[in-house]
Design an enzyme around this catalytic site. Structure first.
Site, PDB file in Angstrom:
ATOM      1  N   SER A 131      48.435 -32.592  70.838  1.00  0.00           N
ATOM      2  CA  SER A 131      47.219 -32.001  71.405  1.00  0.00           C
ATOM      3  C   SER A 131      46.699 -32.892  72.530  1.00  0.00           C
ATOM      4  CB  SER A 131      46.137 -31.916  70.321  1.00  0.00           C
ATOM      5  OG  SER A 131      44.886 -31.607  70.880  1.00  0.00           O
ATOM      6  N   TYR A 152      41.219 -35.964  63.533  1.00  0.00           N
ATOM      7  CA  TYR A 152      42.212 -35.072  64.154  1.00  0.00           C
ATOM      8  C   TYR A 152      42.869 -35.764  65.351  1.00  0.00           C
ATOM      9  CZ  TYR A 152      43.900 -30.954  66.780  1.00  0.00           C
ATOM     10  OH  TYR A 152      44.660 -30.043  67.482  1.00  0.00           O
TER      11      TYR A 152
HETATM   12  N1  LIG Z   1      44.302 -23.896  69.352  1.00  0.00           N
HETATM   13  C1  LIG Z   1      44.220 -24.896  70.211  1.00  0.00           C
HETATM   14  O1  LIG Z   1      43.416 -24.869  71.150  1.00  0.00           O
HETATM   15  C2  LIG Z   1      45.118 -26.102  70.077  1.00  0.00           C
HETATM   16  C3  LIG Z   1      45.037 -27.094  71.064  1.00  0.00           C
HETATM   17  C4  LIG Z   1      45.858 -28.204  70.977  1.00  0.00           C
HETATM   18  C5  LIG Z   1      46.733 -28.327  69.931  1.00  0.00           C
HETATM   19  N2  LIG Z   1      46.797 -27.363  68.973  1.00  0.00           N
HETATM   20  C6  LIG Z   1      47.755 -27.574  67.884  1.00  0.00           C
HETATM   21  O2  LIG Z   1      48.567 -26.431  67.733  1.00  0.00           O
HETATM   22  C7  LIG Z   1      48.959 -26.287  66.382  1.00  0.00           C
HETATM   23  C8  LIG Z   1      48.616 -24.880  65.903  1.00  0.00           C
HETATM   24  O3  LIG Z   1      47.247 -24.673  66.083  1.00  0.00           O
HETATM   25  P1  LIG Z   1      46.580 -23.228  66.123  1.00  0.00           P
HETATM   26  O4  LIG Z   1      45.450 -23.311  67.024  1.00  0.00           O
HETATM   27  O5  LIG Z   1      47.629 -22.202  66.332  1.00  0.00           O
HETATM   28  O6  LIG Z   1      45.990 -23.173  64.631  1.00  0.00           O
HETATM   29  P2  LIG Z   1      45.923 -22.056  63.509  1.00  0.00           P
HETATM   30  O7  LIG Z   1      44.816 -22.424  62.605  1.00  0.00           O
HETATM   31  O8  LIG Z   1      45.928 -20.699  64.131  1.00  0.00           O
HETATM   32  O9  LIG Z   1      47.328 -22.268  62.774  1.00  0.00           O
HETATM   33  C9  LIG Z   1      47.578 -23.369  61.955  1.00  0.00           C
HETATM   34  C10 LIG Z   1      48.305 -22.870  60.725  1.00  0.00           C
HETATM   35  O10 LIG Z   1      48.670 -23.992  59.918  1.00  0.00           O
HETATM   36  C11 LIG Z   1      48.510 -23.627  58.561  1.00  0.00           C
HETATM   37  N3  LIG Z   1      48.387 -24.827  57.731  1.00  0.00           N
HETATM   38  C12 LIG Z   1      47.319 -25.677  57.680  1.00  0.00           C
HETATM   39  N4  LIG Z   1      47.554 -26.650  56.791  1.00  0.00           N
HETATM   40  C13 LIG Z   1      48.795 -26.416  56.264  1.00  0.00           C
HETATM   41  C14 LIG Z   1      49.581 -27.078  55.300  1.00  0.00           C
HETATM   42  N5  LIG Z   1      49.129 -28.166  54.657  1.00  0.00           N
HETATM   43  N6  LIG Z   1      50.802 -26.583  55.005  1.00  0.00           N
HETATM   44  C15 LIG Z   1      51.268 -25.468  55.627  1.00  0.00           C
HETATM   45  N7  LIG Z   1      50.553 -24.793  56.558  1.00  0.00           N
HETATM   46  C16 LIG Z   1      49.333 -25.261  56.873  1.00  0.00           C
HETATM   47  C17 LIG Z   1      47.273 -22.751  58.551  1.00  0.00           C
HETATM   48  O11 LIG Z   1      47.204 -21.942  57.387  1.00  0.00           O
HETATM   49  C18 LIG Z   1      47.445 -21.953  59.843  1.00  0.00           C
HETATM   50  O12 LIG Z   1      48.133 -20.725  59.607  1.00  0.00           O
HETATM   51  C19 LIG Z   1      48.251 -27.391  65.614  1.00  0.00           C
HETATM   52  O13 LIG Z   1      49.131 -28.483  65.440  1.00  0.00           O
HETATM   53  C20 LIG Z   1      47.107 -27.771  66.532  1.00  0.00           C
HETATM   54  O14 LIG Z   1      46.707 -29.105  66.327  1.00  0.00           O
HETATM   55  C21 LIG Z   1      46.009 -26.249  69.017  1.00  0.00           C
END
Ligand SMILES: NC(=O)c1ccc[n+]([C@@H]2O[C@H](COP(=O)([O-])OP(=O)(O)OC[C@H]3O[C@@H](n4cnc5c(N)ncnc54)[C@H](O)[C@@H]3O)[C@@H](O)[C@H]2O)c1
Length: 250
Positions: free
Chosen positions: A141, A154
């Protein structure tokens, strides 16, 4: 198709970037193992893929539990015979300031984002070694690079993922296993929209903070993850790729 005959595990694929990646990988010919703690939405990702003629199955697992991390790889090999790609995408969003983060908060961030990633990688790469190589993509991220109040547990784990990717790349290079990190900026997922509401901010205000003047779509991170997982990145390992609309370039 860039992932023809490949078998890919994607953690956290019940929503957001993980779901977009699972769908894109299936379009590119991969057999996809959708991993999540959310069964209903994980099964929905599988339904989406199958309805377009792709191959996928769901494995319910909490990546922070060693027995689950091990079972993800075992069930993948049982179903599809091998593991070529692992995308460590699942994360715990522990957004707290230093003074408010509890021991439980720190443990949750560390156990999912760091330990879960390490355990999934440990068991999946043991199988990749048997097929002569593979690719691991860790999802970091922008918070691993910039300091912002209220994101400490985080952000610390996301910074650590960059170094974990480097160390893993060095350890696994001689097995022809590449390990890279894709670092998204603001992605317009349901999670982000919820967060903006909490902060009293808007999609437009968030977009204005980026040189490209917008937030991104999950598919734009999925495309970068696909690149790192595919043969097009055959000499790329231990690297990180920002997908942040120029946010960290300012
Ligand atoms: N959305 C953003 O703006 C953003 C920005 C930078 C980085 N990210 C990174 O992208 C990745 C996905 O994020 P997103 O925004 O799509 O989030 P999201 O919440 O839509 O998806 C994350 C998924 O991970 C699952 N999860 C959480 N803990 C878990 C566990 N212990 N075991 C198995 N599954 C688990 C959740 O149920 C969820 O379905 C993450 O690593 C996040 O840090 C997201």
């Amino acid at each position: 198709m860039r992932l023809e005959s490949k078998v890919a595990i994607i953690t956290g694929a019940a929503s957001g970037i993980g779901r977009a990646t699972a769908e894109l990988f299936a379009e590119e010919g991969a057999k996809v193992v959708v991993v999540d703690i959310n069964s209903a939405e994980g099964e929905q990702t599988v339904t989406n893929i199958r309805s377009r003629g792709g191959k996928a199955r769901f494995v319910h697992a909490d990546i922070s539990k060693e027995e689950d991390a091990k079972r993800i790889s075992e069930e993948t090999v049982k179903a599809y015979g091998q593991i070529d790609i692992l995308v460590n995408n699942a994360a715990a969003f522990v957004f707290k300031r230093l003074e408010e983060a509890t021991v439980e908060d720190w443990q949750r961030a560390l156990s999912v984002n760091i330990m879960g990633t390490a355990l999934c990688t440990k068991y999946a790469t043991a199988h990749m070694k048997k097929v002569g190589g593979g690719a691991v993509v860790n999802v970091g991220s922008v918070h691993g690079f910039v300091g912002q109040p209220g994101y400490l547990p985080y952000a610390a784990t996301k910074a650590a993922l960059v170094q974990m990717s480097r160390n893993m790349a060095v350890e696994l290079g001689s097995f022809n296993i590449r390990v890279n990190c894709v670092c998204p900026g603001a992605v317009l997922t349901e999670h982000t929209l919820h967060r903006l509401k909490e902060l009293g901010s808007t999609v437009e205000e968030m977009g204005a903070q980026h040189p490209l003047k917008r937030g991104s779509r999950p598919r734009e991170s999925a495309a970068a993850i696909l690149f790192m997982a595919s043969e097009e990145a055959s000499f790329v390992t231990g690297a990180f790729l920002m997908v942040d609309g120029g946010y960290t370039a300012q």
